[in-house]
Design an enzyme around this catalytic site. Sequence first.
Site, short mmCIF file in Angstrom:
data_model
loop_
_atom_site.label_atom_id
_atom_site.label_comp_id
_atom_site.label_asym_id
_atom_site.label_seq_id
_atom_site.Cartn_x
_atom_site.Cartn_y
_atom_site.Cartn_z
N ASP A 49 2.48 -25.36 -14.00
CA ASP A 49 3.59 -25.97 -13.24
C ASP A 49 4.59 -27.14 -13.10
O ASP A 49 5.40 -27.59 -13.31
CB ASP A 49 2.98 -25.54 -11.79
CG ASP A 49 2.99 -23.96 -11.36
OD1 ASP A 49 3.11 -23.16 -11.99
OD2 ASP A 49 2.13 -24.03 -10.52
N ASP A 53 8.35 -27.89 -13.80
CA ASP A 53 9.10 -28.59 -13.05
C ASP A 53 9.85 -29.66 -13.42
O ASP A 53 11.15 -29.60 -12.48
CB ASP A 53 7.81 -29.13 -11.41
CG ASP A 53 8.09 -28.66 -10.28
OD1 ASP A 53 8.59 -27.44 -10.35
OD2 ASP A 53 6.29 -29.19 -10.26
N LYS A 138 -7.28 9.73 12.24
CA LYS A 138 -6.62 8.88 12.26
C LYS A 138 -6.24 7.73 11.47
O LYS A 138 -7.05 7.18 11.60
CB LYS A 138 -5.43 8.82 13.46
CG LYS A 138 -3.80 7.79 13.31
CD LYS A 138 -3.42 8.04 13.82
CE LYS A 138 -1.61 7.48 13.97
NZ LYS A 138 -2.04 5.90 13.57
N GLU A 195 -3.43 7.82 3.35
CA GLU A 195 -4.01 6.06 3.52
C GLU A 195 -4.27 5.83 2.22
O GLU A 195 -5.42 6.04 2.17
CB GLU A 195 -4.26 6.83 5.39
CG GLU A 195 -4.06 5.85 5.31
CD GLU A 195 -3.14 5.63 6.97
OE1 GLU A 195 -2.06 6.71 6.92
OE2 GLU A 195 -3.75 4.52 7.80
N LYS A 311 -1.84 18.51 13.84
CA LYS A 311 -0.14 19.29 13.35
C LYS A 311 0.15 20.43 13.54
O LYS A 311 -1.51 21.40 12.98
CB LYS A 311 -0.49 18.30 11.54
CG LYS A 311 -1.13 17.16 11.58
CD LYS A 311 -1.09 16.80 9.57
CE LYS A 311 -1.31 14.99 9.70
NZ LYS A 311 -1.43 15.13 8.59
S1 IVH Z 1 0.76 12.87 8.72
C1 IVH Z 1 4.67 13.41 9.37
N1 IVH Z 1 -2.06 12.34 8.99
O1 IVH Z 1 -0.11 7.24 10.53
C2 IVH Z 1 3.42 12.81 9.35
N2 IVH Z 1 -0.98 10.33 9.30
O2 IVH Z 1 1.34 6.80 13.56
C3 IVH Z 1 2.98 11.81 8.22
N3 IVH Z 1 -2.57 7.38 9.53
O3 IVH Z 1 2.00 6.52 9.22
C4 IVH Z 1 1.64 11.51 9.06
N4 IVH Z 1 -3.95 9.12 9.17
O4 IVH Z 1 -0.33 6.09 8.36
C5 IVH Z 1 -0.85 11.72 9.19
N5 IVH Z 1 -4.03 11.96 9.11
C6 IVH Z 1 -3.57 11.65 8.89
C7 IVH Z 1 -3.34 10.42 9.30
C8 IVH Z 1 -1.76 9.10 9.26
C9 IVH Z 1 -3.35 7.70 8.98
C10 IVH Z 1 -1.01 7.63 9.70
C11 IVH Z 1 0.66 7.07 8.80
C12 IVH Z 1 1.70 7.43 9.57
C13 IVH Z 1 1.00 6.84 11.48
C14 IVH Z 1 1.64 7.04 12.26
#
Ligand code: IVH
Length: 719
Positions: A49, A53, A138, A195, A311
């Site tokens: 560095d 510099d 999640k 994730e 979903k």
């Molecule tokens: S589905 C269009 N499935 O939660 C649907 N998201 O709050 C896309 N996440 O940005 C996401 N576990 O980072 C989905 N089993 C899971 C998840 C998940 C964690 C997170 C993901 C998303 C955020 C949304």
Amino acid sequence: MSKAAKVVAALAVADLTERQGRSEHKRLSEEIRHHDALYHDKDAPEISDAEYDRLRQRLKAIEAKFPQLVDPLSPTQQVAPLPSTAFAKVRHARPMLSLDNAFTDEELQGFLDRLRRALERETDLKPEDEIALACEPKIDGLSISLRYEDGEFTVGATRGDGTTGEDVTANLKTIKDIPHTLKGKAPKALDVRGEVYMERHAFQAMNKRQEEAGDKSFANPRNAAAGSLRQLDTTITASRPLRFFAYAWGEAEPRSWKTHTEYLELLRGWGFRVNPLSQLCGTPEEVRAFYRQMAVERPSLPYDIDGVVYKVDRIDWQERLGFVSRAPRWAIAHKFPAEQARTRLNGILIQVGRTGALTPVADLEPVNVGGVMVARASLHNADEIERLDVRAGDMVVVQRAGDVIPQILGFVPEERPKKTAKFDFPTHCPCPLATPVKAEEGGVVRRCSGGLECPFQQVERLRYFVSRNCFDIEGLGGTHIENFFNDGLLKIPGDIFRLPGRVDEIRKREGWGDLSVRNLVAAIEARRTIALDRFINALGIPLIGEATAKILAQEYGDPDSWLAEMLAAARERKHKPDDVKKEKAAVEIGPSYGRLCNVEQIGVTTADAMCAFFSEGHNVEIIEDLRRQLTIEGVTRRVVADDAPLKGKTVVFTGELSTMTREAAKARAEELGAKVTDSVSKKTSLVVVGENAGSKARKAAELGVQTLTEEEWAKLAHG
Ligand code: IVH
């Protein structure tokens, strides 16, 4: 390098002719750019560095001698790129959406009702048919998109703003859960989404290692995962325990699956990890049971989850339902409430901050709150203790939500021991000087009156000085500062830059070895050149934080002008009558004080805090001491051409713009010479009114300020 160039390179700047200066300027600029790229993009510098510099200083000296050589592309005119800009941008083939949240059972029911109504209206779903939902935990990590072309992993990116993310391919390739080649038959083009996360035990072990090495530790597994992925040095990412679960897709050509469940099966076949807890639920009762089951399993899972995701399983139905404002109508996140636990309050400790504010902190019997051990929680101030009426010995309820700092909700009355005493807020600083504590006028804060003499404040100021948004000196974390301070190695900020001269003493200390000392010296040397705004922020002047420091650096441009102006303002301010509270009147007190008070977003109170700081001789000495040891880089100020169409005009943008982002519109206005501000006043020249604009548009109408629609603005700005 040619022979002639070698000769020029050996000459002192003072001896260069203009022609030589020009060729040397070109050579140095190229060399600096080369080293910038090695350092920032590849994280593999070839020179020290200090050598780097020297190159920059020589270039600057040449520009000082031949100002005609300065051009906007010269490395001296560019602010050092932050690591965040070091990753290339990637546009997602399909946007990465987020999810709507449901926090209560009613909100979940609302989602199920909406699904049923829409599907009965738009498909052949009958009232007696069930809507199968794919249910998944999640994961609390960060979402990633992985591009596969003919089954080969090509590009991996972070979510970014949903449209464009950062290219972190090289780092993702170090994660074992991410296959480089898909097994079996895969679509021609496929974005696998999922994730990246860190398991709790691995996170704790990693944090411990980081702390022992004096490096950054992370607040929670999610931050640790994000921080580990966004490393310029791939070997660092490789050493971090990152994992990956796949759960969605972006582009998929061709797409052979008809349900989400089928897709998860395919993912497994291609070699991905799919969360084994995922389940297809046929009825609302099953969905609710899944939620309860996950809430029960949550504390014993190896990773953090903050809810579950439902979903619609059929993809033709997903497509029918579509999206509203960046979230699918066919999915929802059902969040868990914040985690709570009960534990004993051993006592209330007092922490002294860098400005002398005394903060009470709960000293708790360590307790596991949703997977994280909690032993401390802030009690904020005396009023909060009064409100909660918590006392040493109480059984208290602690709550932790996401990365929010743990909070004390109250005590359990039935479990209060017989003899407890209300907390007496100390009247003296807990530091060895034990100076009296003063309650701040009108505020809840109590402050140690020891000022610069208080050793606790001195340590906190040094800690702040080296922290991330200031000098960001890695390896000089938490306890090191305190130990060095106690043993007299550090007293004032400038001492940090004298540490490289005291390596022998440091090496003899417990816990230090050749490598850690070398790393420390390198970290310190790397910061001998610093941007003016970081420098200002690091001084820890009351009321002057990161944002204000940036504004000041923009306004004053270079360290010399800034310092001279602050000293002059402080001198002028000595003669200020008490009743001057308005920026306008401040001008009469003196030109420098007036200018400071009138800097955008500063005002009299902040200006006064600045002047108070600069009237202390000790503070000025600290700055002078630093200046002798550092290169403080000014910022290139925006120069507005005299014929700029919006020169001298003040523009406000309000409401949602549909054809451009707010940032782009602002940047364009500034290019045209305008000043862009956030609030409408009589001084505003133009208000650009987008969709759903509120009070600012009304105010503009009241004040008779000219307004433009987005379309009119676009015409004006882009012709
Ligand atoms: S589905 C269009 N499935 O939660 C649907 N998201 O709050 C896309 N996440 O940005 C996401 N576990 O980072 C989905 N089993 C899971 C998840 C998940 C964690 C997170 C993901 C998303 C955020 C949304």
